[in-house]
Design a protein around this motif. Structure first.
Motif, PDB file in Angstrom:
ATOM      1  N   LEU A 114      36.089 -23.028 -13.198  1.00 41.66           N
ATOM      2  CA  LEU A 114      37.423 -23.598 -13.028  1.00 41.66           C
ATOM      3  C   LEU A 114      37.599 -24.639 -14.128  1.00 41.66           C
ATOM      4  CD1 LEU A 114      39.939 -24.089 -11.140  1.00 41.66           C
ATOM      5  CD2 LEU A 114      38.516 -25.736  -9.907  1.00 41.66           C
ATOM      6  N   ASP A 115      38.726 -24.618 -14.852  1.00 42.61           N
ATOM      7  CA  ASP A 115      38.950 -25.618 -15.904  1.00 42.61           C
ATOM      8  C   ASP A 115      39.320 -26.962 -15.291  1.00 42.61           C
ATOM      9  OD1 ASP A 115      38.421 -23.746 -17.802  1.00 42.61           O
ATOM     10  OD2 ASP A 115      40.499 -23.458 -18.444  1.00 42.61           O
ATOM     11  N   ALA A 116      39.066 -28.033 -16.050  1.00 39.77           N
ATOM     12  CA  ALA A 116      39.326 -29.388 -15.557  1.00 39.77           C
ATOM     13  C   ALA A 116      40.751 -29.845 -15.830  1.00 39.77           C
ATOM     14  CB  ALA A 116      38.349 -30.364 -16.212  1.00 39.77           C
ATOM     15  N   ASP A 117      41.538 -29.016 -16.525  1.00 37.10           N
ATOM     16  CA  ASP A 117      42.874 -29.464 -16.945  1.00 37.10           C
ATOM     17  C   ASP A 117      43.961 -29.156 -15.908  1.00 37.10           C
ATOM     18  OD1 ASP A 117      43.063 -26.739 -17.250  1.00 37.10           O
ATOM     19  OD2 ASP A 117      43.415 -26.769 -19.415  1.00 37.10           O
ATOM     20  N   GLY A 118      43.586 -28.563 -14.783  1.00 34.55           N
ATOM     21  CA  GLY A 118      44.557 -28.327 -13.715  1.00 34.55           C
ATOM     22  C   GLY A 118      45.449 -27.110 -13.927  1.00 34.55           C
ATOM     23  N   GLN A 119      45.120 -26.264 -14.911  1.00 36.50           N
ATOM     24  CA  GLN A 119      45.979 -25.100 -15.166  1.00 36.50           C
ATOM     25  C   GLN A 119      45.728 -23.950 -14.204  1.00 36.50           C
ATOM     26  OE1 GLN A 119      45.136 -24.775 -19.527  1.00 36.50           O
ATOM     27  NE2 GLN A 119      47.352 -24.656 -19.652  1.00 36.50           N
ATOM     28  N   TRP A 120      44.562 -23.973 -13.560  1.00 42.12           N
ATOM     29  CA  TRP A 120      44.222 -22.899 -12.629  1.00 42.12           C
ATOM     30  C   TRP A 120      44.100 -23.477 -11.237  1.00 42.12           C
ATOM     31  CZ3 TRP A 120      44.611 -18.456 -15.137  1.00 42.12           C
ATOM     32  CH2 TRP A 120      44.411 -18.461 -16.516  1.00 42.12           C
ATOM     33  N   ARG A 227      51.344 -24.515 -16.756  1.00 46.59           N
ATOM     34  CA  ARG A 227      51.198 -25.172 -18.058  1.00 46.59           C
ATOM     35  C   ARG A 227      50.406 -26.451 -17.846  1.00 46.59           C
ATOM     36  NH1 ARG A 227      56.459 -23.108 -19.554  1.00 46.59           N
ATOM     37  NH2 ARG A 227      55.900 -21.105 -20.465  1.00 46.59           N
ATOM     38  N   ARG A 228      49.785 -26.977 -18.911  1.00 48.46           N
ATOM     39  CA  ARG A 228      49.073 -28.252 -18.828  1.00 48.46           C
ATOM     40  C   ARG A 228      50.006 -29.348 -18.364  1.00 48.46           C
ATOM     41  NH1 ARG A 228      44.530 -30.347 -21.021  1.00 48.46           N
ATOM     42  NH2 ARG A 228      43.060 -28.875 -21.901  1.00 48.46           N
ATOM     43  N   SER A 229      49.560 -30.204 -17.387  1.00 48.94           N
ATOM     44  CA  SER A 229      50.415 -31.306 -16.943  1.00 48.94           C
ATOM     45  C   SER A 229      49.999 -32.608 -17.616  1.00 48.94           C
ATOM     46  CB  SER A 229      50.336 -31.457 -15.425  1.00 48.94           C
ATOM     47  OG  SER A 229      49.014 -31.773 -15.057  1.00 48.94           O
TER      48      SER A 229
HETATM   49 MG   LIG Z   1      43.498 -25.142 -20.566  1.00 47.55          MG
END
Ligand SMILES: [Mg+2]
Ligand SMILES: Nc1nc2c(ncn2[C@@H]2O[C@H](COP(=O)(O)OP(=O)(O)OP(=O)(O)O)[C@@H](O)[C@H]2O)c(=O)[nH]1
Length: 261
Positions: A114-120, A227-229
């Protein structure tokens, strides 16, 4: 002055330090590995959103702090994650590889990413775990293909890249892959032990191609994507992304082809 450690040594050191800092730690069956490079703005919420159990099994979150200079590690720990820290920024692939090693060393049977950027959405992960833990596949990936087809506004250069690279993987390996850059994946510990992961950054393509070329079973589950927040992409513009992604893809296929001869 000591020379900087080569990447593999840094990863091994990070895994050993984690083990020393967590004596006797036994991880549950499912471990969600979150590679995080300077994601202090989002990593806390990402960790907090991971369900405590998936497919009837307890779940732990392992954030691999990839040499961040911001508060990524602290925020992750405060949100309840275990944190393994690479001393220098080593790349998403290196961070994932380190996380898999630590998780398997401490007893994990199923590894999610899971990515840390909150996109998923972490809420999508239990459906992926279900497919692998019930024995229907060894590696399962999320796919955005249905969402892409429904919503023409999502047709960006990246969206087109997804379709092109999916076609290329199908052509080279015969596997029905529809979204090779999806950030949500679940696999067994046997897959991690059985594939070769050399890519420091673009691991997704390498993992997919190596997995299907080595006879493991692959499946997909539809997931959502935003999208990236906050924060910025660390992977550069779409053209360089595409070029480096295709290099990892074709390079892995070529390596696997030579190996099977
Ligand atoms: Mg990303
Ligand atoms: N790009 C990059 N990401 C890293 C690195 N180390 C860890 N990561 C993490 O890997 C995940 C994916 O990175 P992103 O930069 O979002 O890559 P992406 O999702 O493929 O690309 P975007 O759609 O632009 O966000 C994030 O959680 C990053 O924090 C690194 O060195 N580079």
């Amino acid at each position: 002055l000591a020379a900087p450690a080569p990447p593999a040594v840094a990863e091994q050191d990070a895994a050993e330090r984690f083990r020393r800092d967590h004596p006797g730690l036994a991880l549950p069956a499912v471990v969600v590995v979150v590679p995080a490079y300077e994601e202090a703005g989002t990593v806390g919420a990402v960790v907090a959103a991971v369900p405590p159990a998936m497919a009837g099994m307890e779940t732990a979150v392992l954030v691999v702090d990839d040499g961040s200079r911001d508060a990524t590690g602290e925020r992750a720990a405060a949100a309840g994650a275990l944190v393994c820290r690479l001393p220098v920024n080593s790349g998403q692939g290196a961070a994932l590889r380190t996380g898999y090693r630590v998780a398997v060393d401490h007893g994990a049977r199923f590894l999610a990413t899971l990515d840390a950027d909150g996109q998923w959405a972490a809420a999508d992960l239990p459906r992926l775990v279900e497919v692998v833990s019930s024995g229907q596949a060894d590696l399962v990936s999320g796919t955005r293909r249905a969402a892409l087809q429904r919503d023409p506004e999502r047709w960006t250069v990246r969206g087109a890249g997804v379709v092109v690279f999916a076609g290329l993987i199908r052509l080279l390996t015969g596997a029905r892959v529809t979204d090779p850059a999806n950030g949500l994946r679940v696999m067994t510990a046997e897959v991690v032990a059985g594939v070769e992961l050399e890519q420091p950054q673009f691991q997704a393509a390498e993992l997919l191609v190596s997995t299907v070329c080595r006879g493991f079973r692959y499946a997909e589950v539809p997931v959502s994507h935003a999208r990236r927040s906050a924060g910025t992409s660390k992977k550069g513009g779409s053209l360089s992304y595409g070029w480096r992604f295709s290099r990892a893809l074709v390079g892995t296929w070529w390596r696997e082809r030579r190996r099977s001869r």
